[in-house]
Design a protein around this motif. Sequence first.
Motif, mmCIF file in Angstrom:
data_model
loop_
_atom_site.group_PDB
_atom_site.id
_atom_site.type_symbol
_atom_site.label_atom_id
_atom_site.label_comp_id
_atom_site.label_asym_id
_atom_site.label_seq_id
_atom_site.Cartn_x
_atom_site.Cartn_y
_atom_site.Cartn_z
ATOM 1 N N ALA A 197 7.266 3.844 -3.340
ATOM 2 C CA ALA A 197 6.988 2.652 -4.147
ATOM 3 C C ALA A 197 8.146 2.370 -5.111
ATOM 4 O O ALA A 197 8.529 1.211 -5.314
ATOM 5 C CB ALA A 197 5.688 2.819 -4.923
ATOM 6 N N GLN A 198 8.712 3.427 -5.685
ATOM 7 C CA GLN A 198 9.841 3.253 -6.591
ATOM 8 C C GLN A 198 11.050 2.663 -5.855
ATOM 9 O O GLN A 198 11.739 1.790 -6.381
ATOM 10 C CB GLN A 198 10.222 4.581 -7.240
ATOM 11 C CG GLN A 198 9.193 5.102 -8.210
ATOM 12 C CD GLN A 198 9.541 6.500 -8.699
ATOM 13 O OE1 GLN A 198 10.309 7.225 -8.081
ATOM 14 N NE2 GLN A 198 8.958 6.882 -9.822
ATOM 15 N N SER B 70 2.921 4.310 -2.565
ATOM 16 C CA SER B 70 2.943 4.890 -3.909
ATOM 17 C C SER B 70 4.060 5.926 -4.006
ATOM 18 O O SER B 70 4.760 6.196 -3.034
ATOM 19 C CB SER B 70 1.587 5.544 -4.217
ATOM 20 O OG SER B 70 1.339 6.596 -3.290
ATOM 21 N N GLY B 71 4.217 6.473 -5.192
ATOM 22 C CA GLY B 71 5.191 7.539 -5.397
ATOM 23 C C GLY B 71 6.624 7.076 -5.240
ATOM 24 O O GLY B 71 6.989 5.953 -5.584
ATOM 25 N N ASN C 234 0.812 -1.213 0.000
ATOM 26 C CA ASN C 234 0.000 0.000 0.000
ATOM 27 C C ASN C 234 0.844 1.260 0.000
ATOM 28 O O ASN C 234 0.646 2.140 0.825
ATOM 29 C CB ASN C 234 -0.918 0.007 1.232
ATOM 30 C CG ASN C 234 -1.821 -1.200 1.272
ATOM 31 O OD1 ASN C 234 -2.275 -1.669 0.236
ATOM 32 N ND2 ASN C 234 -2.072 -1.721 2.454
#
Length: 182
Positions: A36-37, A32-33, A30
């Motif tokens: 997450a990378q 992102s951005g 859960n």
Amino acid sequence: MLPRKMRNTLFDKLSGVTMRPFFTPISARNVSGLAAQVLEQSERDFFVNGTITGHGSCPELMAGLWSGGREAALVDDRMEAWLKIAMGAALSQENRCPYCEDMLLSLTHGAREEHVATGIRTRQEGRIADPAVRAKLDWARSAVEASNSGLKRPLFAEEELPEAIGTVLVFSYTNKISDFLL
């Protein structure tokens, strides 16, 4: 290796149990951005672990830790990655970070440098055939004491020195943060 879904589930569940009660680790599922990378690259090039996700509340710091550590220690460049990882294992042992020591020794084994990993694990580095490897492991261990004069006499070629110093810096930091978080 476990399937990705199982690894992420185990990581998400176990990280919450092992982290300090006041710390909420980010979930590998859960996020992102930038975070997450970082997790995607970490999973591809290394593995996702609590030391990395422990910085999830500040993705920029997490990205800095990951990219600095990756570039200094995990990539073959002026020095072979296995040697930098072995140096990190010796330093982790000296810093009494068994989590980091075990992880890095397993990577040293994985690089087919079993004799080096065994020498570090058993503290019998004198049995390692290559005297240059032994000296570099000793140099990394010497980083535990800032006053140690061994640090002032690096054994590296000029072009290797940034990677050697970067390796010691990143693993000194991750030893401390791992000890705190895990």
